[in-house]
Design a protein around this motif. Structure first.
Motif, mmCIF file in Angstrom:
data_model
loop_
_atom_site.group_PDB
_atom_site.id
_atom_site.type_symbol
_atom_site.label_atom_id
_atom_site.label_comp_id
_atom_site.label_asym_id
_atom_site.label_seq_id
_atom_site.Cartn_x
_atom_site.Cartn_y
_atom_site.Cartn_z
ATOM 1 N N TRP A 182 0.838 -1.210 0.000
ATOM 2 C CA TRP A 182 0.000 0.000 0.000
ATOM 3 C C TRP A 182 0.870 1.256 0.000
ATOM 4 O O TRP A 182 0.600 2.216 -0.714
ATOM 5 N N ASP B 259 1.414 -12.821 0.648
ATOM 6 C CA ASP B 259 1.519 -12.168 1.956
ATOM 7 C C ASP B 259 2.842 -12.550 2.609
ATOM 8 O O ASP B 259 3.143 -13.743 2.761
ATOM 9 N N HIS C 202 -7.021 -11.324 -4.822
ATOM 10 C CA HIS C 202 -8.464 -11.545 -4.678
ATOM 11 C C HIS C 202 -9.194 -10.214 -4.853
ATOM 12 O O HIS C 202 -8.861 -9.229 -4.195
ATOM 13 N N SER D 134 -11.853 -8.994 -3.760
ATOM 14 C CA SER D 134 -12.523 -8.403 -2.604
ATOM 15 C C SER D 134 -11.560 -7.783 -1.604
ATOM 16 O O SER D 134 -11.969 -6.940 -0.805
ATOM 17 N N ARG D 135 -10.284 -8.185 -1.639
ATOM 18 C CA ARG D 135 -9.364 -7.635 -0.640
ATOM 19 C C ARG D 135 -8.026 -7.152 -1.212
ATOM 20 O O ARG D 135 -7.288 -6.460 -0.529
ATOM 21 N N ASP D 136 -7.717 -7.534 -2.474
ATOM 22 C CA ASP D 136 -6.426 -7.158 -3.055
ATOM 23 C C ASP D 136 -6.550 -6.165 -4.208
ATOM 24 O O ASP D 136 -5.544 -5.735 -4.747
ATOM 25 N N TRP D 137 -7.773 -5.837 -4.592
ATOM 26 C CA TRP D 137 -8.016 -4.755 -5.545
ATOM 27 C C TRP D 137 -8.565 -3.581 -4.734
ATOM 28 O O TRP D 137 -9.741 -3.578 -4.351
ATOM 29 N N LEU D 138 -7.748 -2.604 -4.472
ATOM 30 C CA LEU D 138 -8.107 -1.531 -3.552
ATOM 31 C C LEU D 138 -8.263 -0.206 -4.296
ATOM 32 O O LEU D 138 -7.317 0.275 -4.933
#
Length: 475
Positions: free
Chosen positions: A345, A422, A385, A387-391
């Motif tokens: 990030w 991760d 994923h 839902s959690r890795d495309w921000l």
């Protein structure tokens, strides 16, 4: 230093350049044929013309990385900068950075000017006119202006109006260094190192740095002109004075560097034109896919960002960085070691703060090779994923300059895709990579090779691991 004409001869020897005569071209405009060759992943083209200067297209570009090719999009430029055609992307990025303000200035050398034949006027060069253009167009040039601080370089393009008038676009920072009546030199057909340095200075917003403070002055022999110092091995030099520093000139299309930095217009009165005996200058089908100016902007921006992020933490976690021309420079791909949870990030936000070209950053693991773009893309769906890795950010981020869907200047969201494992996971949780070498035992691989050979195929023709058929040269 490799002069531009020698560079073209080298591409021809490598069967990576094709000569096109006027008879072969017929009535097809140069920019149309050049764009078709680039879009079809063809070789570079040299337009040998009966009247006027010869033209070269695609010499700084390369094949679309979305297709399997033996060469990479940056292979031609690597040769022009003195590297091997199969040199890793990182070697090219380091070489490009060394030409700019963060490079090591060398001793200035001067040699006789290659362009020494005086021409009557600009019309003698017969610059090409695109199918949608009113005036003949010049592109991929280097503008040189001298101030009390020294000589400044920047990329330039524009149109020829009449026999002795140019209307050009240059970075606004270069235009601010000149006033009406000041002298300017425009160099066309310069060594690849010189045009690369000019683009790097523009995208890094360092045009105000005189070239004596960059690495290019020690790498490229120079010659003084009435407008400023230019590479001695230059095919065409146009000396001019600034007639109007604020003309009403807005071209229909912009070279790609103008998406990275603000541009400004200049009206120039030409005072002298000199050329070599058989001049050849580069041209770019501006605004078309895979064009030379797009590739130069992408590679110099990548080099600039690669240097900045690897000096941000005091260590060098980033393995490589790339803005593929096939994405119109709207996506930044970066391979990096993940130093700690949340590092991805932070890295994405730093890249967004350093450049306004793109609105998407994709981060992959540091062991992903830059030439294997298929693996880069597969990592997006294997590791990221939705839902959690495309921000996505809030929809109030500054408008990105390059994506075609963001040309209205409005704000929008920025996206970063975390396509890395991760760092907190144990190795036993990581999925093995599906490859020929890793997915089959040696006995099965040997049978497959024997099967290929029995059918007249060389094993290297079928083995993507051994020869890089899945996207690039051997690893």
């Amino acid at each position: 230093m490799i002069p531009f004409a020698d560079y073209l001869r080298g591409l021809r020897r490598d069967d990576d350049l094709v000569a096109v005569t006027d008879g072969q071209r017929g009535d097809v405009p140069v920019d149309v044929l050049a764009a078709e060759a680039l879009d079809g992943n063809g070789p570079a083209l040299r337009f040998e013309r009966d009247d006027g200067v010869d033209l070269a297209s695609g010499v700084f570009s390369g094949p679309d990385q979305m297709h399997c090719r033996e060469s990479a999009p940056w292979s031609r430029l690597s040769l022009g900068l003195g590297l091997d055609a199969e040199a890793p992307l990182v070697d090219l990025l380091d070489t490009v950075v060394g030409l700019g303000p963060t490079g090591t200035p060398g001793k200035t050398t001067y040699t006789p000017q290659a362009a020494s034949r005086t021409l009557e006027d600009l019309q003698a060069l017969s610059f090409p006119r695109g199918v949608d253009d009113t005036w003949p167009v010049i592109s991929l040039g280097v503008a040189s202006i001298t101030t009390d601080a020294g000589t400044h370089w920047a990329p330039v393009y524009g149109v020829v109006v009449g026999t002795d008038t140019l209307r050009v676009r240059v970075p606004a920072s270069l235009a601010s260094l000149s006033d009406d009546g000041d002298t300017v030199a425009i160099a066309l057909g310069v060594p690849p190192a010189a045009i690369t340095a000019a683009y790097l200075l523009a995208v890094a917003d360092r045009v105000e740095s005189p070239i004596r403070k960059t690495g290019v002055e020690g790498a490229v022999p120079l010659v003084p002109t009435n407008g400023g110092r230019v590479p001695s091995a230059t095919e065409v030099v146009v000396e001019a004075t600034v007639a109007d520093s604020q003309p009403d000139f807005e071209p229909d299309r912009r070279e790609a560097w103008e998406h990275a930095v603000a541009g400004a217009s200049l009206a120039l009165d030409v005072t002298r034109v000199v050329a070599t005996e058989d001049p050849v200058v580069p041209v770019s089908p501006v605004g078309r896919p895979m064009a030379d100016d797009l590739q130069l902007t992408g590679l110099t921006t990548a080099a600039h960002l690669y240097h900045r992020v690897n000096n941000y933490w005091g260590i060098s976690p980033v393995e490589w960085l790339l803005l593929p021309p096939s994405t119109e420079l709207g996506v930044c791909f970066v391979a990096s070691d993940v130093l700690y949870a949340g590092f991805e990030w932070q890295l994405a936000n730093i890249l967004f703060s350093f450049s306004s070209l793109f609105d998407t950053v994709v981060i992959v693991d540091g062991d992903v090779p830059s030439w294997d773009f298929g693996r880069v893309l597969s990592d997006i769906w294997v590791k990221a994923h939705p839902s959690r890795d495309w921000l996505f950010s809030e929809p109030d981020a500054p408008a990105a300059k390059r994506p075609n869907y963001r040309q209205d200047g409005t704000t929008g969201a920025r996206l970063y895709v975390d396509a890395t494992w991760d760092p907190r996971w144990d190795d036993s949780y990581l999925a093995p990579r599906v490859t020929f070498e890793e997915s089959f035992p040696e006995s099965v691989r040997e049978l497959a090779r024997e099967f290929w050979s029995a059918r007249g195929l060389e094993p290297a023709d079928c083995d993507p691991i051994s020869d890089g058929l899945d996207g690039g040269p051997p690893e």
